[in-house]
Design an enzyme around this catalytic site. Structure first.
Site, PDB file in Angstrom:
ATOM      1  N   GLY A 411       0.813  -1.208   0.000  1.00 56.84           N
ATOM      2  CA  GLY A 411       0.000   0.000   0.000  1.00 56.84           C
ATOM      3  C   GLY A 411       0.844   1.254   0.000  1.00 56.84           C
ATOM      4  N   GLY A 413       0.219   5.740   0.309  1.00 54.22           N
ATOM      5  CA  GLY A 413      -0.744   6.793   0.575  1.00 54.22           C
ATOM      6  C   GLY A 413      -0.044   8.093   0.899  1.00 54.22           C
ATOM      7  CB  THR A 417       5.683   3.108   1.285  1.00 54.90           C
ATOM      8  OG1 THR A 417       5.790   4.206   0.379  1.00 54.90           O
ATOM      9  CG2 THR A 417       5.594   1.815   0.504  1.00 54.90           C
ATOM     10  CE  LYS A 432       1.141   5.063   7.620  1.00 55.69           C
ATOM     11  NZ  LYS A 432      -0.165   5.510   8.155  1.00 55.69           N
ATOM     12  CG  ASP A 530      -8.391   9.290   6.417  1.00 55.79           C
ATOM     13  OD1 ASP A 530      -9.401   9.684   5.793  1.00 55.79           O
ATOM     14  OD2 ASP A 530      -7.360   8.896   5.854  1.00 55.79           O
TER      15      ASP A 530
END
Length: 734
Positions: A411, A413, A417, A432, A530
């Site tokens: 993933g 964003g 990463t 992450k 979020d």
């Protein structure tokens, strides 16, 4: 300013080489036209590469109105594109508006995803870019500020200016821009909103752009181009049409089909022309070669030599040239042995020094990232030890991800990463790597790591630890294997992977329970900030796992609301939070309301394919609720599967969550209670339940929501949690 940008583009271009075919026009005004481009079919490789030169010496791509600024044989084409804008007067009335459209009717010229950025300018601005690549796409960004003094020159981080990347394979785009509040509060210094695609290094944001974009109407944009629709290996099988000539190499395009040619190392020129790549005489330029004394040019390279009476390789990066000394054989052997010993010792010394530097660098990062502060907290006897955060070493995580191999990326964003890794004990984890960490907020970062690691809830992704020995701290989470809720709700191409209403309701209840825990049961309340379907992961049993706390804020126990820079995702963003910058738990409630509507309708939070009034799912849903038309937008399969009473109640609950006033929205605890009650209603239909049982189901608070050990209820209701997978289409079962 536009003229300055064109001068900048000209300044950064490489020097022109042998360009056109013999006998062909090689310029149009200031534009040099290299082959495979040409002014007609005879002078170009084919009709895709024709440049039209009008009477004013302005160059255009084929028969289009796309103006060409520069052509590079390295596979890039610079063009001029217009900006979109909305302007208002002091009363908030729209005075002028323009949209920006761009389309090249040739698949050879996609937008460069490396060189361009989608940019929006303004203090009251939401900008959208949409178009097609392999499929329809849309993205955008929000720029917001209150006063001119908050804006910083050169910064496009969302205050006065925002930027986002362009995906691969984009052949056309439509740019639009809107205002949230018609620029009334910022009109004195920012009457307009602007958005455009621009070559990143050709534009630098200035506070002056808020007034009128300094008069700019067109900006440089970079297109990629390639030859044919084949790979290099396929094209080389047909020498009669293969475009790469002598002394050149072939590279597959990474932005659309086709291939490009480049001169081999040691050669320069046009690789598409016969004899176009010519040998570079490195010896003619002392700053290019590495010879200490003599230099001899060779095809594609050069060699160094020492003058008579000297020996060595003659290279600056080698042992150079040393005068030959006449000496006895024994002395020569001793010197040789000594030199070898010195070389070995130097190599060992170099490796030792390098290892020490690496250790010191990791200690520096560990100290700078708050490692000692975290160690001190972990050793605090007042902390509970059963949920202790682990501090991983850089080597552990490097080994777990095979040195961060691209194949382990799961993933990407706005916050960084995410890599999938396997620890030495065979545990699978998600690692992450953030984009950047503010060094002034290290103490808060360490505090957040400690608090989040102590969150122990079955429906929250567990933070296992962190690594502070790298330049940017790494966070290690448990790995969730079954993808995101977004993939299952919106995967129209694979109907069999969709999830039924019973499972959707279960996921909604579990997510609400997790958010309720974060808001009211965690040691320090946490606002997620979020909440969306892509941040709700599903494990192998379709159990919801709330993830991605990159935008979360810890809430001091004595504060009800906080003033923060607005963060979130378009379509899920709380309008009250966007307007006031005051973050409360009710901001998560609004976002969760959008998730509920997605589960009911199967539609995305933002969709640009339909009518304008249906682009925002939340607004379309509220409008349908006013007209008692909610049944019309509920997904048909869900309507057929679901209990009509359940669907109506969930719709009413979603409507309350989407109330524009935060104080009128329910709390996450109330939402979780209602959803659990609706689930139990589905398992015990009302017409089969006695009145006493009905009263018990409606009073779930005492039985279900007394949290024990991170969200496990005393009533043991979650013993039915594994019964979640069900038939999603007639004739299909798991």
């Amino acid at each position: 300013m536009y003229r300055e940008l064109l001068l900048f583009v000209a300044a950064i271009l490489p020097a022109a080489t042998a360009q056109a075919l013999p006998g062909c026009q090689n310029q149009c005004g200031d534009l040099v036209i290299p082959f495979p481009f040409g002014v007609n079919e005879t002078c170009s490789l084919n009709e895709d590469f024709i440049i039209t030169c009008n009477a004013s010496n302005a160059a255009f791509l084929g028969t289009t109105q796309v103006q060409v600024l520069n052509i590079s044989v390295q596979g890039q084409l610079r063009i001029a594109a217009e900006a979109a804008y909305d302007c208002y007067n002091e009363m908030g009335n729209l005075t002028k508006r323009a949209r920006s459209r761009f389309s090249v009717p040739k698949s050879k010229f996609p937008l460069s995803y490396r060189e361009n950025k989608f940019t929006a300018i303004g203090c009251d601005t939401s900008a959208i870019i949409q178009g097609t690549k392999a499929q329809t796409y849309a993205t955008g960004c929000v720029s917001y500020c209150v006063k001119r003094e908050d804006v910083t020159n050169g910064s496009c981080a969302g205050i006065g200016c925002c930027q986002t990347s362009i995906p691969k394979g984009v052949l056309n785009f439509f740019v639009s821009v809107v205002s949230f509040f018609d620029h009334q509060s910022v009109w004195s210094f920012n009457p307009c909103s602007y958005s455009f695609v621009v070559e990143e290094k050709a534009y630098e944001f200035s506070v002056l752009d808020l007034a009128d974009l300094r008069g700019v109407t067109k900006l440089p944009v970079v297109l990629d181009w390639a030859i044919g629709n084949e790979t290099c290996s396929d094209a080389q099988k047909r020498p009669e049409t293969y475009a790469c000539k002598d002394n050149s190499i072939c590279q597959d395009s990474d932005n659309g089909p086709g291939y490009r040619c480049n001169c081999s190392d040691g050669y320069s020129g046009n690789p598409y022309l016969a004899n176009g790549c010519r040998d570079i005489d490195e010896c003619a330029t002392p700053s290019v070669h590495l010879c200490t004394h003599g230099c001899k040019n060779t095809p594609g390279n050069y060699t160094c030599y020492c003058p008579k009476g000297f020996e060595g390789d003659g290279r600056k990066d080698g042992n150079g040239c040393t005068r030959i000394q006449k000496s006895p054989i024994g002395a020569t052997i001793v010197v040789g042995f000594g030199f070898t010993l010195l070389l070995v010792a130097s190599s060992w010394l170099y490796l030792i020094i390098r290892q020490r530097k690496l250790i010191k660098l990791r200690e520096k990062f560990f100290r700078r990232n708050g490692g000692f502060m975290l160690q001190h907290e972990l050793c605090n006897p007042k902390r509970t030890s059963n949920n202790a955060t682990k501090i991983f070493t850089a080597e552990e995580l490097k080994k777990a991800t095979r040195n961060y191999d691209e194949s382990t990326i799961i993933g990407k964003g706005g916050f960084g990463t995410v890599y999938k890794g396997t620890l030495t004990d065979d545990r699978e984890v998600a690692i992450k790597k953030s984009m950047v960490v503010d060094q002034t907020q290290i103490e808060q970062f360490i505090n957040e790591v400690i608090v989040l690691s102590q969150i122990n809830h079955r429906n929250v992704v567990k933070l296992l630890g962190c690594c502070l020995e790298t330049e940017v701290p790494l966070l290690v989470y448990e790995y969730i294997s079954n993808g995101t809720l977004f993939e299952y709700v919106h995967n129209q191409s694979n109907a069999s992977s969709a999830i039924c209403w019973e499972t959707r309701l279960k996921i909604a209840a579990e997510t609400a329970g997790a958010l309720s825990y974060l808001h009211s049961a965690a040691s320090v309340p946490v606002i997620h900030r979020d909440v969306k379907t892509t941040n709700i992961l599903l494990d192998a049993n379709y159990t919801a796992k709330v993830s991605d706390f990159g935008a979360s804020r810890l809430v001091p126990l004595d504060e009800i609301q906080m003033s923060t820079m607005v963060q979130g995702t378009l379509g899920y963003l709380d309008p009250e939070y966007l307007h006031t910058s005051q973050l409360t738990e009710k901001s998560d409630v609004y976002s969760f309301g959008v998730v509920l509507v997605e589960l009911l309708t199967g539609r995305k939070a933002l969709c640009f394919d339909g009518p304008e009034e249906e682009r925002s799912l939340a607004m379309h849903f509220l409008s349908s609720m006013k007209g008692d038309q909610v049944v019309e937008i509920v997904e048909k399969d869900i309507l057929n599967q679901g209990n009509r009473k359940q669907l109506e109640e969930v719709a009413k609950l979603a409507k309350r969550c989407l109330n524009l006033k935060g104080e009128e929205r329910p709390s996450m605890k109330e939402i979780a209670m209602e959803l659990e009650g609706l689930r139990m209603m589905g398992m015990h239909p009302w017409d089969q339940v006695k009145s006493e049982e009905t009263e018990q189901l409606l009073n779930l608070q005492d039985n279900v929501f007394d949290h024990v050990d991170g969200g496990i209820s005393k009533a043991g209701y979650y013993s039915m949690r594994d019964q979640v997978k069900c038939e999603t289409r007639a004739g299909h079962s798991d």
